[in-house]
Motif scaffolding. Structure first.
Motif: not given
Length: 174
Positions: A102-109, A121-124, A134-139
């Motif tokens: 159910a999770v969609h991530f946008g990543f910068e490579l 860079r984005s999560v839905r 900012r919740w995903f700074d620890g990824v």
């Protein structure tokens, strides 16, 4: 053009040859290896892991990944021991996007030292609800070539929860 070459552009040529080869292999292709998976202990971890269809904990687990074409992108059908984890990846606006449950991530490579660093860079969730980045700074996500093997590391720590999951391992080079 291979998906990761689309996203990385000229930096794709700076990757270690086996990392390039994995992402430029004709599809479908299959790789096998081994992984170690650790999950956090917070009571929300099982709920969040179920939303993203993350695998269960285990050590020295056999890994199989089948990469196949899917629309304008790829499908990665992973199996960690008995636990499947399937995602769909595609390029859009210079980023790599991944639908995982159910999770969609946008990543910068970013290509670095012959490998690839992935930055969230984005999560839905459920395609509608955006979550604060900012919740995903620890990824931390990293692909590399070490000790004659393609290696991967995904380490997810979230605010208020702490460790969610960490999985790392290797795939054969073929």
């Amino acid at each position: 053009m291979p998906l990761f070459a689309q996203v990385l552009g000229p930096a794709f040529a700076t990757l270690a040859a086996p990392v390039q080869a994995l992402h430029a292999a004709p599809l479908p292709c299959r790789r096998t290896g081994q992984a170690r998976i650790e999950r956090g202990r917070h009571w929300l971890v099982p709920v969040l892991a179920a939303l993203a269809r993350l695998p269960k904990e285990g050590h020295a687990l056999p890994v199989e990944v089948v990469f196949s074409a899917c629309g304008q992108g790829e499908q990665w059908a992973r199996r960690f021991g008995r636990w499947p984890m399937v995602s769909r990846l595609w390029a859009q606006q210079g980023r790599l996007h991944e639908q995982l449950g159910a999770v969609h991530f946008g990543f910068e490579l970013r290509a670095r030292d012959g490998g690839i660093d992935w930055s969230v860079r984005s999560v839905r969730v459920f395609g509608l609800l955006p979550l604060p980045t900012r919740w995903f700074d620890g990824v931390r996500c990293r692909e590399a070539w070490a000790a004659e093997r393609y290696t991967f590391l995904v380490d997810v720590t979230l605010p208020w929860i702490g460790a969610l999951i960490r999985y790392e391992g290797w795939l054969d080079a073929q």
